[in-house]
Scaffold this motif. Structure first.
Motif, PDB file in Angstrom:
ATOM      1  N   ALA A  37      80.509 -44.703  35.575  1.00 20.25           N
ATOM      2  CA  ALA A  37      81.393 -43.541  35.453  1.00 20.25           C
ATOM      3  C   ALA A  37      80.620 -42.254  35.748  1.00 20.25           C
ATOM      4  N   PRO A  38      81.323 -41.184  36.151  1.00 22.72           N
ATOM      5  CA  PRO A  38      80.638 -39.911  36.451  1.00 22.72           C
ATOM      6  C   PRO A  38      79.809 -39.381  35.288  1.00 22.72           C
ATOM      7  N   HIS A  39      80.315 -39.499  34.054  1.00 21.89           N
ATOM      8  CA  HIS A  39      79.563 -38.955  32.922  1.00 21.89           C
ATOM      9  C   HIS A  39      78.285 -39.747  32.654  1.00 21.89           C
ATOM     10  N   VAL A  40      78.294 -41.046  32.996  1.00 16.23           N
ATOM     11  CA  VAL A  40      77.089 -41.864  32.842  1.00 16.23           C
ATOM     12  C   VAL A  40      76.015 -41.407  33.850  1.00 16.23           C
ATOM     13  N   VAL A  41      76.437 -41.188  35.077  1.00 23.15           N
ATOM     14  CA  VAL A  41      75.514 -40.714  36.105  1.00 23.15           C
ATOM     15  C   VAL A  41      74.989 -39.330  35.746  1.00 23.15           C
ATOM     16  N   PHE A  42      75.872 -38.476  35.220  1.00 26.56           N
ATOM     17  CA  PHE A  42      75.456 -37.122  34.848  1.00 26.56           C
ATOM     18  C   PHE A  42      74.413 -37.150  33.730  1.00 26.56           C
ATOM     19  N   ARG A  43      74.612 -38.017  32.744  1.00 25.41           N
ATOM     20  CA  ARG A  43      73.636 -38.132  31.663  1.00 25.41           C
ATOM     21  C   ARG A  43      72.294 -38.606  32.193  1.00 25.41           C
ATOM     22  N   ARG A  44      72.341 -39.576  33.112  1.00 29.80           N
ATOM     23  CA  ARG A  44      71.090 -40.086  33.679  1.00 29.80           C
ATOM     24  C   ARG A  44      70.397 -39.009  34.512  1.00 29.80           C
ATOM     25  N   PHE A  45      71.189 -38.228  35.252  1.00 30.20           N
ATOM     26  CA  PHE A  45      70.617 -37.142  36.047  1.00 30.20           C
ATOM     27  C   PHE A  45      69.956 -36.099  35.149  1.00 30.20           C
ATOM     28  N   CYS A  46      70.612 -35.737  34.065  1.00 31.59           N
ATOM     29  CA  CYS A  46      70.036 -34.756  33.131  1.00 31.59           C
ATOM     30  C   CYS A  46      68.758 -35.300  32.492  1.00 31.59           C
ATOM     31  N   ALA A  47      68.739 -36.613  32.208  1.00 29.68           N
ATOM     32  CA  ALA A  47      67.528 -37.208  31.645  1.00 29.68           C
ATOM     33  C   ALA A  47      66.383 -37.165  32.648  1.00 29.68           C
ATOM     34  N   ALA A  52      58.469 -35.745  34.552  1.00 32.42           N
ATOM     35  CA  ALA A  52      57.522 -35.422  35.627  1.00 32.42           C
ATOM     36  C   ALA A  52      57.744 -36.318  36.837  1.00 32.42           C
ATOM     37  N   GLU A  53      58.278 -37.508  36.598  1.00 33.25           N
ATOM     38  CA  GLU A  53      58.547 -38.462  37.675  1.00 33.25           C
ATOM     39  C   GLU A  53      59.463 -37.861  38.731  1.00 33.25           C
ATOM     40  N   LEU A  54      60.502 -37.161  38.272  1.00 36.53           N
ATOM     41  CA  LEU A  54      61.454 -36.554  39.202  1.00 36.53           C
ATOM     42  C   LEU A  54      60.767 -35.499  40.066  1.00 36.53           C
ATOM     43  N   TRP A  55      60.063 -34.573  39.439  1.00 34.15           N
ATOM     44  CA  TRP A  55      59.531 -33.431  40.166  1.00 34.15           C
ATOM     45  C   TRP A  55      58.382 -33.812  41.090  1.00 34.15           C
ATOM     46  N   TYR A 215      68.502 -53.299  39.343  1.00 32.32           N
ATOM     47  CA  TYR A 215      69.945 -53.128  39.120  1.00 32.32           C
ATOM     48  C   TYR A 215      70.242 -51.939  38.207  1.00 32.32           C
ATOM     49  N   ASP A 216      69.471 -50.874  38.371  1.00 31.91           N
ATOM     50  CA  ASP A 216      69.698 -49.640  37.621  1.00 31.91           C
ATOM     51  C   ASP A 216      70.653 -48.771  38.432  1.00 31.91           C
ATOM     52  N   ILE A 217      71.934 -49.120  38.406  1.00 31.71           N
ATOM     53  CA  ILE A 217      72.913 -48.450  39.258  1.00 31.71           C
ATOM     54  C   ILE A 217      73.131 -46.989  38.849  1.00 31.71           C
ATOM     55  N   PRO A 218      73.190 -46.657  37.547  1.00 28.79           N
ATOM     56  CA  PRO A 218      73.260 -45.225  37.202  1.00 28.79           C
ATOM     57  C   PRO A 218      72.054 -44.441  37.728  1.00 28.79           C
ATOM     58  N   GLY A 219      70.874 -45.053  37.669  1.00 33.43           N
ATOM     59  CA  GLY A 219      69.687 -44.405  38.217  1.00 33.43           C
ATOM     60  C   GLY A 219      69.780 -44.235  39.721  1.00 33.43           C
ATOM     61  N   LEU A 220      70.338 -45.240  40.400  1.00 29.78           N
ATOM     62  CA  LEU A 220      70.517 -45.157  41.848  1.00 29.78           C
ATOM     63  C   LEU A 220      71.438 -43.993  42.214  1.00 29.78           C
ATOM     64  N   PHE A 221      72.530 -43.844  41.468  1.00 30.62           N
ATOM     65  CA  PHE A 221      73.448 -42.732  41.699  1.00 30.62           C
ATOM     66  C   PHE A 221      72.769 -41.396  41.386  1.00 30.62           C
ATOM     67  N   ALA A 222      72.008 -41.355  40.292  1.00 29.61           N
ATOM     68  CA  ALA A 222      71.349 -40.101  39.896  1.00 29.61           C
ATOM     69  C   ALA A 222      70.341 -39.659  40.940  1.00 29.61           C
ATOM     70  N   TRP A 223      69.557 -40.590  41.468  1.00 29.90           N
ATOM     71  CA  TRP A 223      68.594 -40.224  42.509  1.00 29.90           C
ATOM     72  C   TRP A 223      69.313 -39.807  43.790  1.00 29.90           C
ATOM     73  N   THR A 224      70.464 -40.406  44.059  1.00 29.73           N
ATOM     74  CA  THR A 224      71.256 -39.995  45.218  1.00 29.73           C
ATOM     75  C   THR A 224      71.740 -38.558  45.062  1.00 29.73           C
TER      76      THR A 224
END
Length: 252
Positions: A37-47, A52-55, A215-224
């Motif tokens: 769901a969008p809110h799941v992806v949003f939470r993962r993106f905010c996390a 430091a991994e993201l940046w 199979y971390d699909i929320p993570g896949l969406f967040a990185w996208t």
């Protein structure tokens, strides 16, 4: 402010509709491994934003893809200028540009892996995606220069520098902007795809590959989402600077 709201309202409304459709489809499938769901992806993106991994991954990929784009822009503009001036150069470069445009990104990526370290692969792919687009657009712009303006320059004895500033730049810059807009989207998509194939350590492509493997699909969406935001931000900044340069030249 009212003008801003009038321009933004249709975009925000469209975005809300697409998010609603996404939410409905996610509820219908009821399987996060297929479509979170969008809110799941949003939470993962905010996390991800506070890690430091993201940046470090963003910095790694941005430097290479943006660098490849800028180098492709410089080489494409230089090659277009030479091709417009010297016909043998145009005939020599024509098959190479056609080959680059026609070849699949995956083929280029796998082939280049035998010659280029995987950590620099996205830069080379971004360069190759940008080069023919800029070359083709600028060559078309130079060829479309009004011959009457050139005749007038001859009549009034305008030198090469004056022709470049007053005639060629004003005629060619719209073609350059169009080419940059197209090349920016291509180089980001192709650059990240090259990272997914080459899997250089510390890249966004590596994070996408790991999300798929585990199979971390929320993570896949967040990185996208991260990739889309990077592409949009860099594109807006670069094209904004180019527009400012175009307005400055028009006022000269």
């Amino acid at each position: 402010m009212q003008k801003f709201y009038r321009r933004s309202a249709p975009v925000l409304l469209s975005l809300a509709v697409w998010l609603l459709l996404w939410q409905m489809l996610s509820l219908r499938l009821d399987a996060e491994i297929l479509l979170p769901a969008p809110h799941v992806v949003f939470r993962r993106f905010c996390a991800l934003l506070v890690t430091a991994e993201l940046w470090t991954a963003v910095l790694f990929s941005f430097v290479r893809i943006a660098g490849g784009f800028l180098l492709g822009l410089l080489c494409g503009a230089s090659a277009a200028a030479l091709s417009a001036r010297f016909r043998p150069v145009k005939e020599f470069l024509s098959p190479a540009m056609a080959l680059i445009k026609a070849s699949p990104v995956a083929s280029f990526t796998i082939l280049l892996l035998t010659w280029v370290p995987s950590r620099n692969l996205s830069a080379v792919i971004a360069f190759l995606m940008t080069l023919p687009v800029i070359y083709t657009n600028l060559l078309a712009g130079i060829s479309a220069t009004d011959p009457l303006l050139l005749e007038m320059a001859d009549l009034f004895g305008v030198g090469r520098l004056g022709r470049l500033r007053c005639i060629y730049l004003s005629q060619v810059l719209p073609f350059l902007r169009s080419g940059c807009g197209l090349a920016l989207g291509l180089c980001w998509k192709a650059g990240v795809a090259a990272e997914v194939i080459g899997i250089p350590a510390g890249s966004i492509g590596e994070r996408l590959y790991e999300s798929k493997i585990y199979y971390d699909i929320p993570g896949l969406f967040a990185w996208t989402v991260v990739i889309i935001l990077m592409s949009l931000l860099f594109g807006r900044i670069f094209l904004g600077l180019l527009d400012s340069a175009m307005r400055a030249i028009e006022r000269m």
